[in-house]
Write a protein that holds these residues in place. Sequence first.
Motif, PDB file in Angstrom:
ATOM      1  N   VAL A 101      -5.423   0.325  -1.965  1.00  0.00           N
ATOM      2  CA  VAL A 101      -4.862  -0.327  -2.707  1.00  0.00           C
ATOM      3  C   VAL A 101      -3.756   0.293  -3.757  1.00  0.00           C
ATOM      4  N   LEU A 102      -4.356   1.360  -4.499  1.00  0.00           N
ATOM      5  CA  LEU A 102      -3.537   2.206  -5.369  1.00  0.00           C
ATOM      6  C   LEU A 102      -2.109   2.716  -4.712  1.00  0.00           C
ATOM      7  N   THR A 103      -2.740   3.188  -3.207  1.00  0.00           N
ATOM      8  CA  THR A 103      -1.311   3.849  -2.685  1.00  0.00           C
ATOM      9  C   THR A 103      -0.247   2.668  -2.412  1.00  0.00           C
ATOM     10  N   VAL A 105       0.440   0.282  -4.292  1.00  0.00           N
ATOM     11  CA  VAL A 105       1.038   0.129  -5.526  1.00  0.00           C
ATOM     12  C   VAL A 105       1.987   1.291  -5.792  1.00  0.00           C
ATOM     13  N   ALA A 106       1.565   2.483  -5.460  1.00  0.00           N
ATOM     14  CA  ALA A 106       2.435   3.728  -5.653  1.00  0.00           C
ATOM     15  C   ALA A 106       3.651   3.501  -4.788  1.00  0.00           C
ATOM     16  N   SER A 108       5.130   0.955  -3.729  1.00  0.00           N
ATOM     17  CA  SER A 108       6.097  -0.048  -4.126  1.00  0.00           C
ATOM     18  C   SER A 108       6.921   0.443  -5.332  1.00  0.00           C
ATOM     19  N   LYS A 109       6.519   1.326  -6.022  1.00  0.00           N
ATOM     20  CA  LYS A 109       7.024   1.724  -7.265  1.00  0.00           C
ATOM     21  C   LYS A 109       7.946   2.783  -6.891  1.00  0.00           C
ATOM     22  N   TRP A 130       3.362   8.531   1.135  1.00  0.00           N
ATOM     23  CA  TRP A 130       2.664   7.385   0.867  1.00  0.00           C
ATOM     24  C   TRP A 130       2.210   6.716   2.264  1.00  0.00           C
ATOM     25  N   LEU A 361       1.027   6.576  -9.775  1.00  0.00           N
ATOM     26  CA  LEU A 361       1.096   5.621 -11.047  1.00  0.00           C
ATOM     27  C   LEU A 361       1.418   6.152 -12.073  1.00  0.00           C
TER      28      LEU A 361
END
Length: 552
Positions: A101-103, A105-106, A108-109, A130, A361
């Motif tokens: 999940v954190l990956t 988000v990263a 997408s950023k 990623w 993040l």
Amino acid sequence: MTIDVRDILAWPGGDNSTDTVLSGVHLNLTALENWNYTRYSNGTLSNGTKCYLTFEPYAPALIFPNGTFVNATQCWHPVYPIGARAGTGLGFAVAFGLGLVLTLVALSKHGKLHLPSEKRFHPIGRRWQWYWAIWTCATALISLFTNIDVDRYYLPEIPIVLTCFFWYLMQIGAIACTWEAVRHWGSWMERQFIDPDPFRLRQEGRRYWVELIIPLFAYLFMWLNFFIVVPRSWTKIEHQRYPEQIITDAEPTATDNRFKSAPFFLFVTWLITVFSLWHSIRHYCPRNRGIINRAIGLFKFTPTRFMLIIPLALIIPLYQAMAAWNFTWSPLNVKGRPEAIYPGGYAPSLLIVLIQAIYGLTSPNEDRELIRQRRERGQILDAELGIQRKPAWWRRVNEAPATNETMRDRIMRNVREIGGGGPTARNLKESIHTHAAESKPCPPNSPASPSDVEMVSIPSPEHVVGVTGPIAPGDFAAARQTATRYAGMTPSAASRQAELMMDGPRGTVPPPPPYSDRPPAVGETGRNDSVASSMSPSINAPPPQVRSMLDV
């Protein structure tokens, strides 16, 4: 050497010579012997092709003459509870799910573009680290979820194969994630290095060719590891159903030359990753002289996350090599030790993914960071040249009006910039009502009430703000409205409003004449009748002679 093998047990006696009893159930002994079924000491019934459990509550209820059973359970069935290996694997699966999940988000950023794409730095280059982290999490989740049935199956089968298959893919993904992180960091350093001057580093020479070739070698050795480990027969890894089978089939297969040589290729990829880091620091960071100073600079300019993930990536090939030489510590062993499998096999990959996700993040998007650096450089250059940049509203207020912009357009533009609110709308509404009341005709022969007569002192034009000329006899109502409108304004606002109502600077251009809807009367056209009559053509007069274009 004594080998503990499965014991072949005799059929227990039944009601007659053709009957046997298994777990309290009477079966046809003639059918069992006809289809070559043998009873073993581990509680199974097998003929070499099919295998069934013979203990409660999984014992078969009936056998037909054709060799098929009723309500029978095959040996490859989850009958045991979750053990230490499966329970620990579930905890790691939760951690890998969080990392996934954190990956995302990263990704997408950092995957978004805020600047035009450049041919020298492709957008997909920043996303590969990623992508490989997502690959690592996905393969780890599959491996860990299938690992549950490794503990629960009565006899080993496909779960142990799936667990090890995706475990090897996870290891390749973790090494690739580390490699892409280091490679892209060098690319990002190069992008910052040449952003002030695109011609500072030429796309030729030794530096250019090294950066072009080393990714090819890195992926070459990773794919060699894949082709040595994955495309093979995994059937013998399942043969861990009794000790003799483990010694003759499973252990020699798990420790053969292919499994022993595979970690070497991952280790070479790790060395290429370290070389890429050194190459980027050498070319894009300040240089130090002397061997000691260079060694200190290598650790000084290395990012903190690389100080963590590069040693973790080294554990991956080391543990693979240890598992290939010692079957006891290997994840291919059904009875392998969890205290060795998870710290050495899964923990390094998990930590690499989590460190990368935390970095993603907490760090800004590269395009936004580049925009900030450009803004700072612009401010420094402006300060050196003594240029004072005006705020954004300064340009809108002081910019020259358009050539085709009328006075009404200029007023509307200023109103839009200043804006309005409740007081503005209220004053506008009161002005409309006042104008309507004053323009309402009064019926003849009607006595005027005291409220209809208002004694207003009309000051001289130079004392009425907003009145730019003499007041005509019929314009007293308009003058009163103007005086009322400007009564609540500050002097500066009233002066600004008066200037906007003029077509030029104060005192230089007279105000325009008032508009009138009445058609002009005879003689008010502004033309000279004599000139107009003289310019009209005559029938008796000769046609005019045009000598040049100036006479037209």
